[in-house]
Design an enzyme around this catalytic site. Structure first.
Site, PDB file in Angstrom:
ATOM      1  N   SER A  45       0.839  -1.204   0.000  1.00  0.00           N
ATOM      2  CA  SER A  45       0.000   0.000   0.000  1.00  0.00           C
ATOM      3  C   SER A  45       0.870   1.248   0.000  1.00  0.00           C
ATOM      4  CB  SER A  45      -0.887   0.028   1.250  1.00  0.00           C
ATOM      5  OG  SER A  45      -1.722  -1.097   1.310  1.00  0.00           O
TER       6      SER A  45
HETATM    7  N1  SAH Z   1      -0.294  -5.122   4.061  1.00  0.00           N
HETATM    8  C1  SAH Z   1       0.478  -4.973   2.847  1.00  0.00           C
HETATM    9  C2  SAH Z   1      -0.415  -4.919   1.634  1.00  0.00           C
HETATM   10  C3  SAH Z   1      -0.543  -6.234   0.990  1.00  0.00           C
HETATM   11  S1  SAH Z   1      -1.611  -6.278  -0.409  1.00  0.00           S
HETATM   12  C4  SAH Z   1       1.371  -3.767   2.964  1.00  0.00           C
HETATM   13  O1  SAH Z   1       2.280  -3.847   3.738  1.00  0.00           O
HETATM   14  O2  SAH Z   1       1.199  -2.785   2.277  1.00  0.00           O
HETATM   15  C5  SAH Z   1      -2.877  -7.348   0.190  1.00  0.00           C
HETATM   16  C6  SAH Z   1      -2.477  -8.756   0.463  1.00  0.00           C
HETATM   17  O3  SAH Z   1      -3.662  -9.463   0.843  1.00  0.00           O
HETATM   18  C7  SAH Z   1      -1.912  -9.541  -0.736  1.00  0.00           C
HETATM   19  O4  SAH Z   1      -0.618  -9.977  -0.419  1.00  0.00           O
HETATM   20  C8  SAH Z   1      -2.881 -10.727  -0.893  1.00  0.00           C
HETATM   21  O5  SAH Z   1      -2.235 -11.932  -1.256  1.00  0.00           O
HETATM   22  C9  SAH Z   1      -3.484 -10.823   0.481  1.00  0.00           C
HETATM   23  N2  SAH Z   1      -4.768 -11.521   0.591  1.00  0.00           N
HETATM   24  C10 SAH Z   1      -5.837 -11.491  -0.243  1.00  0.00           C
HETATM   25  N3  SAH Z   1      -6.831 -12.278   0.242  1.00  0.00           N
HETATM   26  C11 SAH Z   1      -6.380 -12.824   1.402  1.00  0.00           C
HETATM   27  C12 SAH Z   1      -6.931 -13.722   2.379  1.00  0.00           C
HETATM   28  N4  SAH Z   1      -8.168 -14.228   2.269  1.00  0.00           N
HETATM   29  N5  SAH Z   1      -6.173 -14.052   3.441  1.00  0.00           N
HETATM   30  C13 SAH Z   1      -4.920 -13.555   3.598  1.00  0.00           C
HETATM   31  N6  SAH Z   1      -4.345 -12.702   2.720  1.00  0.00           N
HETATM   32  C14 SAH Z   1      -5.061 -12.329   1.638  1.00  0.00           C
END
Ligand code: SAH
Length: 200
Positions: A45
């Protein structure tokens, strides 16, 4: 932006080197205020979004936090700074490569109060519930009931909801659940049992 964000959040973010949470070839742009690709079709993000979500959650020392969607672990590291050594962040990721990379990144920056779990975070993480705060980094079709149920009384959940048009929602568990829209956002989809249907 900075003037409107809690100085504690700014301070926590200044202690976490974002360059350690992006692919090596993107290190040069790691401190730009934009989302970046982190592999597996996912993104880290933008810093302003991490700041806004931390601000909305009002994270305090000693809190137990669940993050859904670890990515490479940046947002979890910022929240771990905010809850301090007496608090803990559990963060769950569904893609094994990202969970593994996040563990390495977090170890590298010396974050001790974070546990990375591999699994479907749309179901929450019952083993360590209830949580003071839950932060979801992927957009859900609707607010997953298990996430609401895993909040402590007085607990707060921040989650993007929607597909083409997404809203960042705040849920507060007081006399039932109070839900409020905060702003329009764009996140990758939350996949899984209470998320969108996975194609893989
Ligand atoms: N928190 C991160 C953003 C990651 S993007 C940061 O530091 O900016 C969102 C993440 O959610 C992706 O890696 C995706 O694989 C994960 N995701 C999507 N659906 C999910 C689920 N049901 N359980 C766990 N992770 C999930």
């Amino acid at each position: 932006m900075e003037g409107r964000i809690d100085p504690r959040v700014i301070q926590a973010m200044s202690r976490v080197p974002r360059e350690c949470f992006v692919p090596e070839e993107l290190r040069a742009v790691a401190y730009e205020d934009r989302p970046l690709p982190i592999g597996c079709g996912q993104t880290i993000s933008a810093p302003h979004m991490v700041a806004i979500m931390c601000e909305i959650l009002d994270l305090r020392e000693g809190m137990t936090v669940l993050e859904v969607g670890t990515g490479q672990g940046y947002h979890a590291a910022v929240m771990a700074e905010l809850v301090g050594p007496s608090g803990h962040v559990y963060t769950i990721e569904r893609i094994p490569e990202l969970a593994e990379q996040a563990r390495k990144n977090l170890q590298k920056v010396g974050a001790a109060n974070i546990t990375v779990v591999l699994g479907d975070g749309s179901r929450g993480l019952a083993e360590h519930a209830p949580y003071d705060r839950i932060s979801v980094a992927a957009s859900a079709p609707e607010i997953p009931p298990p996430l609401k149920e895993q909040l402590k009384p007085g607990g707060k959940l921040v989650i993007p909801v929607g597909s083409a048009l997404q809203e960042l929602m705040l849920v507060v568990r007081v006399n039932g659940y109070h839900e409020e829209r905060r702003m329009g956002v764009i996140f990758v989809p939350l996949l899984g049992e209470h998320g969108f249907k996975a194609r893989d």
